[in-house]
Design an enzyme around this catalytic site. Structure first.
Site, PDB file in Angstrom:
ATOM      1  N   TRP A  67       0.822  -1.220   0.000  1.00  0.00           N
ATOM      2  CA  TRP A  67       0.000   0.000   0.000  1.00  0.00           C
ATOM      3  C   TRP A  67       0.853   1.266   0.000  1.00  0.00           C
ATOM      4  CZ3 TRP A  67      -4.385  -0.356  -2.052  1.00  0.00           C
ATOM      5  CH2 TRP A  67      -5.176  -1.491  -1.885  1.00  0.00           C
ATOM      6  N   ASP A 136      -1.639   6.554   6.324  1.00  0.00           N
ATOM      7  CA  ASP A 136      -2.786   5.803   5.818  1.00  0.00           C
ATOM      8  C   ASP A 136      -3.209   4.801   6.895  1.00  0.00           C
ATOM      9  OD1 ASP A 136      -4.536   4.090   4.535  1.00  0.00           O
ATOM     10  OD2 ASP A 136      -3.152   3.514   2.932  1.00  0.00           O
ATOM     11  N   LYS A 160     -12.870  -1.100   6.086  1.00  0.00           N
ATOM     12  CA  LYS A 160     -12.238  -2.195   6.817  1.00  0.00           C
ATOM     13  C   LYS A 160     -12.605  -2.223   8.296  1.00  0.00           C
ATOM     14  CE  LYS A 160      -8.940  -2.714   3.234  1.00  0.00           C
ATOM     15  NZ  LYS A 160      -8.250  -1.695   2.421  1.00  0.00           N
TER      16      LYS A 160
HETATM   17  C1  LIG Z   1      -7.614  -1.236   1.317  1.00  0.00           C
HETATM   18  C2  LIG Z   1      -6.539  -0.261   1.510  1.00  0.00           C
HETATM   19  C3  LIG Z   1      -6.368   0.835   0.644  1.00  0.00           C
HETATM   20  C4  LIG Z   1      -7.194   1.042  -0.581  1.00  0.00           C
HETATM   21  O1  LIG Z   1      -8.417   1.495  -0.289  1.00  0.00           O
HETATM   22  P1  LIG Z   1      -9.463   1.820  -1.454  1.00  0.00           P
HETATM   23  O2  LIG Z   1     -10.614   2.300  -0.656  1.00  0.00           O
HETATM   24  O3  LIG Z   1      -9.711   0.548  -2.180  1.00  0.00           O
HETATM   25  O4  LIG Z   1      -8.852   2.860  -2.312  1.00  0.00           O
HETATM   26  C5  LIG Z   1      -5.362   1.730   0.922  1.00  0.00           C
HETATM   27  N1  LIG Z   1      -4.561   1.574   1.965  1.00  0.00           N
HETATM   28  C6  LIG Z   1      -4.676   0.524   2.809  1.00  0.00           C
HETATM   29  C7  LIG Z   1      -3.760   0.398   3.964  1.00  0.00           C
HETATM   30  C8  LIG Z   1      -5.672  -0.425   2.605  1.00  0.00           C
HETATM   31  O5  LIG Z   1      -5.790  -1.467   3.442  1.00  0.00           O
END
Ligand SMILES: *Cc1c(COP(=O)(O)O)cnc(C)c1O
Length: 330
Positions: A67, A136, A160
């Site tokens: 990521w 993030d 998530k």
């Molecule tokens: C799932 C995820 C993303 C991507 O998210 P989207 O909503 O699909 O753009 C980015 N960073 C992390 C750490 C993730 O787990």
């Protein structure tokens, strides 16, 4: 579901969600909350477009998994990226901060708080002086308390830990708002969205409603502290089985950097790992456990212990892991 995003009803829902999030993470007054769209991936572009304002702006990226690697690739379109970790770094841990090559004039230092695919999690906040930290938290937001005041920007897709797909939370220190490059699309411009209370265009209203229900549920559970304690208990249940399996199960992440939320692991054993992993997934499925397959880019198994997964459910998995090992270890 069809409430207008400008109705007073929806406005009440959104203000409630913001207040609940502010309470849960103790977000200081000088931080704003935005509910945007475009997911974590949208923020990979929004961050450099809002912070790398002058030509030649440098941003430091710490790449610890796929990521942050993706975010870096996106960042390279809009600023001079400095990959600050030693190039020998694999996706199995976080090198000691003494080995990092941070730029004194960076606009920000970027990292992914929890690498969802590789299972590497920051359990410390890097020392960056006056350079703002952008992180993030898509896969670990509200799985533990966070000192928001140490960050410049925290962002997270809702799907998530805090709801369903569609909404993206951005928590931003107010001095970082208002510097977007002229070509920044309006929907990614922090200032424009802030001035318009996150309804510059139609936000994902239903996802925001669900997110607020989740915030209220987390409050009832005892808040971020309680989620943090639960997350320790849950991840320990799985790591203990891995560590006491004499190599039948193994994880390639250094123990100090192991994620509490996403636990990727493999199966060794003389019957062949691919064969046993498939069997493991099939049998787990028969017992009602799904989504345990590792990400397609890495293979193997992955236990994702997001907030919605209970301690009982993790016990069910760890018991199954023990049983499976006893049956198949040589
Ligand atoms: C799932 C995820 C993303 C991507 O998210 P989207 O909503 O699909 O753009 C980015 N960073 C992390 C750490 C993730 O787990």
């Amino acid at each position: 579901m069809e409430l207008s995003h400008r109705s007073t009803q929806f406005s009440t829902i959104m203000q409630g969600a913001k207040k609940d999030l502010r309470d849960l993470l103790n977000i200081p007054e000088n931080y704003d909350i935005l509910f945007l769209q475009g997911g974590g991936t949208g923020q990979f572009s929004a961050v450099p477009m809002n912070l790398c304002t002058t030509t030649g702006s440098v941003a430091d990226y710490l790449i610890t998994g796929s990521w942050s690697a993706k975010a870096t690739k996106e960042g390279e379109k809009y600023c001079r990226v400095n990959k600050a970790l030693p190039s020998s770094n694999a996706y199995n841990g976080i090198p000691d901060q003494s080995t990092w090559n941070l730029s004194p004039d960076a606009k920000y230092v970027y990292f992914c708080a929890n690498e969802t695919i590789h299972g590497v999690e920051f359990n410390f906040i890097p020392e960056t002086g006056d350079v703002p930290i952008v992180t993030d938290m898509s896969s670990n937001i509200l799985t533990k308390p966070v000192d928001v005041s140490k960050y410049g920007i925290i962002f997270a897709g809702a799907q998530k830990n805090i709801g369903i797909a569609g909404a993206t939370v951005v928590i931003i220190r107010d001095d970082l708002v208002g510097h977007a490059v002229p070509f920044c699309p309006s929907i990614l411009d922090y200032k424009l969205n802030l001035q318009n209370n996150s309804v510059y265009n139609t936000p994902s209203t239903f996802s925001i409603y669900i997110m607020d229900l989740v915030f209220k549920w987390i409050k009832k559970q005892g808040g971020a502290e309680a989620m943090g304690e639960k997350s320790q208990v849950k991840s320990k249940l799985i790591y203990d089985v891995i560590d006491s399996s004499s190599g039948f199960y193994y994880s390639s992440v250094f123990p100090k950097d192991r994620s509490r939320v996403n636990i990727p692991f493999r199966i060794g054993g003389s019957e062949g790992s691919e064969y046993l992993e498939k069997k493991f997934l099939d049998e787990a499925h028969k017992r009602g456990m799904v989504s345990l397959k590792g990400h397609r880019s890495v293979g193997g198994i992955r236990a994702s212990l997001f907030n919605a997964i209970t301690v009982d459910e993790v016990e069910h998995l760890s018991n199954f892991m023990k049983e499976f090992k006893d049956k198949h270890k040589q």
